[in-house]
Write an enzyme that holds these catalytic residues in place. Structure first.
Site, mmCIF file in Angstrom:
data_model
loop_
_atom_site.group_PDB
_atom_site.id
_atom_site.type_symbol
_atom_site.label_atom_id
_atom_site.label_comp_id
_atom_site.label_asym_id
_atom_site.label_seq_id
_atom_site.Cartn_x
_atom_site.Cartn_y
_atom_site.Cartn_z
ATOM 1 N N THR A 1 77.905 37.431 33.447
ATOM 2 C CA THR A 1 76.548 38.335 33.810
ATOM 3 C C THR A 1 76.981 39.745 34.527
ATOM 4 O O THR A 1 76.373 40.823 34.056
ATOM 5 C CB THR A 1 75.382 37.649 34.516
ATOM 6 O OG1 THR A 1 76.130 37.456 35.872
ATOM 7 C CG2 THR A 1 74.891 36.394 33.904
ATOM 8 N N ALA B 1 71.818 40.960 43.751
ATOM 9 C CA ALA B 1 72.715 39.953 44.326
ATOM 10 C C ALA B 1 73.246 39.708 45.548
ATOM 11 O O ALA B 1 73.254 38.745 46.185
ATOM 12 C CB ALA B 1 73.987 40.026 43.199
ATOM 13 N N GLY C 1 74.711 46.693 39.376
ATOM 14 C CA GLY C 1 73.692 46.979 38.193
ATOM 15 C C GLY C 1 73.745 48.387 37.752
ATOM 16 O O GLY C 1 73.487 49.042 36.522
ATOM 17 N N GLU C 2 74.125 49.599 38.748
ATOM 18 C CA GLU C 2 73.884 50.933 38.442
ATOM 19 C C GLU C 2 75.437 51.518 38.237
ATOM 20 O O GLU C 2 75.240 52.496 37.521
ATOM 21 C CB GLU C 2 73.330 51.679 39.520
ATOM 22 C CG GLU C 2 72.445 50.618 40.177
ATOM 23 C CD GLU C 2 70.675 50.937 40.104
ATOM 24 O OE1 GLU C 2 70.365 52.107 39.711
ATOM 25 O OE2 GLU C 2 70.146 50.076 40.938
ATOM 26 N N GLN D 1 76.778 43.437 33.024
ATOM 27 C CA GLN D 1 76.119 44.592 33.616
ATOM 28 C C GLN D 1 76.775 46.031 33.252
ATOM 29 O O GLN D 1 76.451 46.909 33.096
ATOM 30 C CB GLN D 1 76.035 44.316 35.125
ATOM 31 C CG GLN D 1 74.877 43.387 35.211
ATOM 32 C CD GLN D 1 73.680 43.960 35.581
ATOM 33 O OE1 GLN D 1 73.414 45.176 35.598
ATOM 34 N NE2 GLN D 1 72.554 43.120 35.989
ATOM 35 N N GLY E 1 66.564 40.381 33.980
ATOM 36 C CA GLY E 1 67.439 40.114 32.720
ATOM 37 C C GLY E 1 69.042 40.422 33.109
ATOM 38 O O GLY E 1 69.909 39.974 32.271
ATOM 39 N N THR E 2 69.377 40.217 34.460
ATOM 40 C CA THR E 2 70.730 40.565 34.958
ATOM 41 C C THR E 2 71.419 39.173 35.092
ATOM 42 O O THR E 2 72.745 39.460 35.113
ATOM 43 C CB THR E 2 70.745 41.473 36.020
ATOM 44 O OG1 THR E 2 69.678 40.764 36.994
ATOM 45 C CG2 THR E 2 70.052 42.856 35.808
ATOM 46 N N GLY F 1 64.341 46.556 32.832
ATOM 47 C CA GLY F 1 63.570 47.412 33.784
ATOM 48 C C GLY F 1 64.232 48.742 33.782
ATOM 49 O O GLY F 1 63.591 49.871 33.482
ATOM 50 N N ASN G 1 79.810 36.599 39.051
ATOM 51 C CA ASN G 1 79.975 35.804 37.973
ATOM 52 C C ASN G 1 80.541 36.914 36.683
ATOM 53 O O ASN G 1 80.089 37.995 36.673
ATOM 54 C CB ASN G 1 78.575 35.247 37.391
ATOM 55 C CG ASN G 1 78.411 34.484 36.145
ATOM 56 O OD1 ASN G 1 78.560 35.120 35.043
ATOM 57 N ND2 ASN G 1 78.317 33.174 36.313
HETATM 58 MO MO1 MOS Z 1 66.988 50.397 39.424
HETATM 59 S S1 MOS Z 1 66.814 52.420 38.777
HETATM 60 O O1 MOS Z 1 66.923 50.526 40.906
HETATM 61 O O2 MOS Z 1 66.222 49.429 38.628
#
Ligand code: MOS
Length: 741
Positions: free
Chosen positions: A635, A511, A705-706, A639, A468-469, A240, A632
């Site tokens: 994963t 998470a 994630g970011e 990321q 998918g994370t 996404g 983990n």
């Molecule tokens: Mo993120 S840009 O909050 O999927």
């Protein structure tokens, strides 16, 4: 949330301290994905399904005068054609792109839906629509209207501290430059897709989404039905990166089409339809002024960012947001302005704000370091923010110094020559660059259900989705860690709006939010099981004190006398053979206003630039991140690596190009919209410090994630400068820009 120190069971304290100990070395959902058993939204078989095709505007500005649908209606296989002239009226605030009026704000805007027996028939009929427009002049050239930039309607989250003029007057070195980043589009592997069907006033939807709760509430509002009447399912999301965080028009149009055509409808966007109608990362033009004394102390930081916004929403790419907290300086001003263009809406895209903002600020710091003749890491250490400079709050945990040191050592930063163009290998100019990475740490309340089954297995259910994370994986681990059992015995169900509600998968919050929810529910379920044993006269644990009962590998036992034990299975078998279950909601930390939480990192790049062609190869990226507990290894590191690859893409490849006359995206395909391929990606070496941040949440884990994309593009830009002496301040850094710099 039961804080570890408050809870009676000493095991739970251990659970926190050692969370991640029962690591799944493989992805929980890996086998299902590689064998094709994992079903994505568009893959659910629904009987009697029809296919919807979204028709898009071909002008960037004006109104639709008429749509003649006679020929299209007669075309083979057509069930329904929905246009602004016949669409049902919906109750959506700001009702854009869902056929409620004839306004056209951007080229590519959805203006009709054709429903047919098959997708080719729907597409064919769409071509037969005779659409007449009343065109209006369009604003499409960002630079031409940059001077008309305006303040965002609801404020831009701007920051001020100190006395900028006085600080500037004291400075010996000043950097005053403009940096720019282009429009980008996300393009996850799975395109946006919705399958919708109605049973009376009940709506069933399979939706490719980062937020089943958001889809549920938006659909309920649009069709004026209670949220409970909308069942949204999304067991797997095929990526996404922010694009599936907002509920776009196609989700509502699919439900509308199913209602009008009176049959289930599948609506999948084509790859070309991913450019525009479902959000873009806006471009930015960032004016940055840094003023410092000769010893490298920052006196003033000024960061003013302008991005485009569509005419239908004020969406801000908050590029200057993190500048207010990254480095100390006695004075600071940050601002955001918007330029109205006839383009699709801006939206979140991986590290919205930080990804673009770190390009400007971290290149500017590299320029300042050179002017001061101070090592770039040293400059950052001189201005290290020991507290959050915004309110002076302490950080819940910050180990950025270790990130600089560890990554610099692994990278071999000491071999760098400060002077540019010094390191040559054959025809290649070699350069080293670095930048700071950062991203905010957020959390939301999150509910979960945990059920301990008589067969010895454990069920975990959460109303979030795994984009998918690795959400499935870390939730299986969390339940296993809390109950002290093998994670292979845990079954996780996600992506269903009938499960206990949780937040969206976005903003690096998943998470940090969902694991505490599952932990709380598992603690509660465990306590119920313990109480059941204590009350059961036939149990070896009958009459024991609660705090003396512990669990391990599917058994209850007394800490004071481990011989007294029995399995979950025996206990539950004797007690009606029914599961013990608990639902819990993790709440935010009560003292959260007394500290500030953020994630940090240091990212280094080595590039080789061809001396003749100026082609850039990113030979190595080395990063170390402080993201709290690494839940983990597989994963989590995955990321971070993915984020760094996005940084390479941002630095060298990605750019959405808009035709200045018609407002269409010129490169709305993967041939012309460049992303790195395997041949562009070489060594990527990232690690996480794995130092828990228990103030932030009981698991000590902030989001992951970011942050990987942040700083990465700037590190590459700085390395290219170190290699060539050419400073490119406009992304992507293509070879023509290096040549002409
Ligand atoms: Mo993120 S840009 O909050 O999927």
């Amino acid at each position: 949330m039961i804080a570890p120190q408050d809870h009676q069971d000493p095991q739970d304290h251990q659970t926190h301290a050692k969370l991640g100990r029962r690591q799944l070395s493989h992805r929980y959902d890996g086998l299902a994905k590689v064998t094709g058993r994992a079903k994505y939204a568009a893959e659910f078989p629904v009987e009697n399904i029809a296919y919807a095709y979204v028709v898009q505007a071909t002008i960037p500005s004006g109104t639709i005068a008429s749509i003649d649908q006679a020929a299209a209606t007669r075309a083979a296989g057509v069930h329904s054609i929905i246009t602004p002239f016949n669409a049902p009226k919906l109750t959506v605030p700001g009702n854009v792109n869902i056929l409620q009026d004839t306004n056209v704000f951007f080229s590519g805007q959805p203006i009709a839906v054709v429903v047919a027996r098959s997708l080719p028939e729907a597409e064919q009929a769409a071509k037969l629509l005779r659409i007449e427009y009343k065109a209006q002049p369009a604003k499409l050239d960002f630079n031409a209207v940059l001077k008309d930039a305006r303040a965002p309607k609801r404020g831009g989250g701007d920051s001020h501290r100190g006395d900028p003029q006085a600080s500037l007057a004291k400075a010996t070195v000043v950097i005053d430059q403009t940096y720019s980043t282009p429009i980008q589009n996300h393009n996850p592997m799975e395109p946006h897709a919705t399958v919708a069907s109605w049973e009376g006033d009940k709506l069933n939807v399979y939706d490719a989404t980062q937020g089943i709760s958001g889809a549920q509430s938006s659909l309920a509002r649009a069709f004026s039905i209670p949220p409970a009447n909308v069942h949204v399912q999304c067991p797997f999301t095929g990526g996404g990166f922010g694009s599936k965080g907002y509920v776009w028009s196609h989700t509502i149009l699919a439900a509308m089409a199913a209602k009008v055509a009176q049959r289930p409808v599948k609506l999948v966007l084509g790859r070309n339809q991913m450019f525009g109608p479902v959000g873009s990362r806006p471009n930015t033009s960032q004016h940055i002024k840094l003023a410092a004394s000769s010893d490298g102390k920052l006196l003033l930081q000024q960061h003013d960012s302008t991005c485009y916004t569509s005419l239908i929403s004020d969406w801000i790419e908050s590029a200057a947001g993190a500048t207010a907290l990254l480095y100390d300086s006695e004075s600071l001003t940050t601002s955001h302005s918007l330029v109205d263009l006839n383009l699709g809406m801006g939206t979140w895209m991986r590290a919205p704000g930080e990804a673009t903002g770190s390009v400007g600020l971290e290149i500017a710091l590299d320029e300042l370091a050179e002017k001061l003749n101070i090592d770039p890491i040293q400059l950052r250490l001189i201005n290290y923010a020991e507290k959050d400079p915004r309110q002076g709050l302490p950080w819940s945990s910050k180990h950025l110094r270790e990130c600089y040191t560890q990554a610099a050592d692994r990278f071999g930063w000491s071999k760098r020559t400060a002077q540019t163009g010094q390191h040559r290998e054959g025809n290649k100019l070699i350069g080293y660059g670095m930048a700071t990475a950062n991203y905010g740490a957020g959390r939301r309340p999150s509910s979960a259900i945990v059920r301990i089954l008589p067969n010895g297995r454990v069920f975990v259910g959460v109303g979030t989705q795994d984009l998918g994370t690795g959400t499935y994986t870390i939730l299986a681990q969390t339940a296993a860690d809390t109950l002290f059992l093998d994670p292979a015995l845990v079954d996780v169900k996600l992506g269903d709006s009938t499960l206990p509600p949780s937040g969206g998968s976005g903003g690096s919050t998943t998470a940090a939010s969902v694991c505490p929810g599952v932990y709380d529910a598992a603690v509660k379920a465990k306590l119920k099981l313990v109480q059941l044993a204590i009350a059961d006269t036939q149990s070896p644990l009958h009459g024991a004190a609660e705090e003396d009962v512990q669990t391990k590998d599917g058994k209850l036992f007394l800490k004071s006398n481990p011989q007294r034990s029995e399995t979950f299975t025996t206990l539950l078998g004797r007690n009606g053979d029914t599961p013990v279950e608990a639902i819990a909601t993790s709440e935010l930390a009560k003292d959260r206003d007394t500290f500030s939480s953020h994630s940090w990192g240091a990212i280094f790049a080595e590039v080789a630039v061809d001396a003749d062609t100026h082609m850039v190869q990113v030979c190595r990226m080395v990063g170390t991140y402080d993201i709290g507990t690494l839940i983990n290894q597989t994963t989590g590191i995955n990321q971070l690596v993915g984020g760094v690859v996005w940084g390479v893409s941002m630095a060298l490849h990605e750019e959405t190009l808009i035709d200045p006359t018609f407002g269409r995206t010129v490169n709305e395909n993967f041939a012309d919209y460049h992303v790195p391929v395997n041949a562009d990606i070489h060594q990527i070496d990232v690690t996480a410090l794995d130092i828990p941040d228990y103030k932030f949440n009981p698991l000590g884990s902030r989001g992951i994630g970011e942050i990987g994309i942040t700083g990465a593009a700037a590190a590459i830009a700085n390395a290219i400068y170190n290699a060539t002496g050419k400073r490119v301040r406009d992304l992507p850094i293509t070879l023509d820009k290096i040549m002409n710099a």
